[in-house]
Design a protein around this motif. Sequence first.
Motif, PDB file in Angstrom:
ATOM      1  N   THR A   1      27.046  39.013  46.114  1.00 53.84           N
ATOM      2  CA  THR A   1      27.816  37.437  45.504  1.00 53.84           C
ATOM      3  C   THR A   1      27.175  37.238  44.338  1.00 53.84           C
ATOM      4  O   THR A   1      25.806  37.787  44.615  1.00 53.84           O
ATOM      5  CB  THR A   1      27.248  35.973  46.363  1.00 53.84           C
TER       6      THR A   1
ATOM      7  N   THR B   1      30.449  41.431  49.740  1.00 49.12           N
ATOM      8  CA  THR B   1      30.851  40.121  50.029  1.00 49.12           C
ATOM      9  C   THR B   1      32.649  39.994  49.612  1.00 49.12           C
ATOM     10  O   THR B   1      33.320  40.511  49.337  1.00 49.12           O
ATOM     11  CB  THR B   1      30.722  39.207  48.265  1.00 49.12           C
TER      12      THR B   1
ATOM     13  N   ARG C   1      34.277  37.207  48.400  1.00 50.16           N
ATOM     14  CA  ARG C   1      34.800  36.884  46.979  1.00 50.16           C
ATOM     15  C   ARG C   1      35.784  37.652  46.530  1.00 50.16           C
ATOM     16  O   ARG C   1      35.710  38.588  46.015  1.00 50.16           O
ATOM     17  CB  ARG C   1      33.864  36.311  46.582  1.00 50.16           C
TER      18      ARG C   1
ATOM     19  N   GLU D   1      38.914  41.694  45.978  1.00 53.55           N
ATOM     20  CA  GLU D   1      38.237  40.400  46.930  1.00 53.55           C
ATOM     21  C   GLU D   1      38.000  41.830  48.059  1.00 53.55           C
ATOM     22  O   GLU D   1      38.093  42.334  48.911  1.00 53.55           O
ATOM     23  CB  GLU D   1      39.763  39.918  47.270  1.00 53.55           C
TER      24      GLU D   1
ATOM     25  N   LYS E   1      41.089  30.870  46.815  1.00 52.20           N
ATOM     26  CA  LYS E   1      39.777  31.684  45.873  1.00 52.20           C
ATOM     27  C   LYS E   1      39.666  32.052  44.632  1.00 52.20           C
ATOM     28  O   LYS E   1      38.941  31.927  44.391  1.00 52.20           O
ATOM     29  CB  LYS E   1      39.556  32.866  47.188  1.00 52.20           C
TER      30      LYS E   1
ATOM     31  N   GLU F   1      37.698  30.787  41.472  1.00 55.18           N
ATOM     32  CA  GLU F   1      37.178  32.030  40.437  1.00 55.18           C
ATOM     33  C   GLU F   1      37.540  31.347  38.561  1.00 55.18           C
ATOM     34  O   GLU F   1      36.800  31.681  38.113  1.00 55.18           O
ATOM     35  CB  GLU F   1      37.487  33.337  40.795  1.00 55.18           C
TER      36      GLU F   1
END
Length: 390
Positions: free
Chosen positions: A24, A279, A281, A328, A367, A371
Amino acid sequence: MSVLKISNRDAKHLWLSVNGLARTPTGPLDTLALIRSLGFVQLDTIQVVSRAHHHILWSRNQNYREPMLDTLLAKDRSVFEHFTHDASVLPMEFLPMWQRQFQRMKDKVSASSWYGNALDADLLNSIKHKITQEGPLSTRDFDTKIKGPKQMWRKPPHKQALDYLWYSGTLATSHRTGFTKFYDLSERVFPNDLHTQDIGDLAQVDWLCRAALDRIGFGSLGEIRKFWDATDSKDVNAWAKRDAADLVPVEVQGADGSWTKAIASAGIEAQLQTLSAPTSRLRILNPFDPAIRDRTRLKRLFGFDYTVEMFVPAAKRKWGYYVFPLLEGSRFIGRIEVKADRAKTTLNVLNLWAEADVTFTAKQASKLDAELERFARLAGLTTIVWDCPR
């Protein structure tokens, strides 16, 4: 020696790990450590949102902000600029291992063939004298003109001379104002203890090859050579023979299930055993990010076919002028075209595409929104404006 097989899952996880994209992007920031771990960060003039070098560092730690790199270059002298595969910034501690690259670039763009014509020795001397007397100068401080018809990429004589002196290591980047580069004598920029170290060419080659392999995890000799682009094929082949006892033959599984032969460092098995899943993220990556720079490797490992189209005529573009990949976890799920309007402090979303096998979920949309907000803050923007369907 038996061949170690690396599954596609492990190969992707290792690739993202060595590129600083598995964790992350938060926590304490050490910008120099990020550059050291990557090896170098490519510089680029284009500022669609934030220039490539800033975006690349921000992708590893989102506490990074644009002025920080300039501080390392101009004040701390902890990084220097030179040429890898392109103009890049490197840790200053690497300077002793970069002497052969100064010579290689000097030979490559020698005064007798630079831009197809010989450089005037008097011009080179006069530029060095002017900088010696006046301190750091930019191209704007010289006024020679192009003779003959103007053509794309042609540069005036003083710009050619400055480039040549910079490539050869006679001049170095002192600092930048905006993105304008200022040149100074290398001995006034580079720390003396590093600038005067005399490292043998063989030792430089060995370091460059080992450091490249550490930063790509596994690869062919060609991929090792291409990392810094500071060695030739014969250099890398000779290194591989010298270091054979410390190299492990591997086969790496691609996204399509095929297997490719490569080599890795002796600690590869232990490295694979400590890998964890990246991650989850969602990240907006820069087109010049080191994780995606080798498009062939990118497609082989991730099945993601990505091309930069900024030099493609608009009518022939499949995607757009400056399109950012969306990562992702360990999967590239799409691409997005965004552009900053700094006068209005807005980040405009022009286009969004999901990959063929991806249908965006509400969670992924959330998400992406998060971002985009973080990306906007990097460029000092306050508002996200969607100019396409969400």
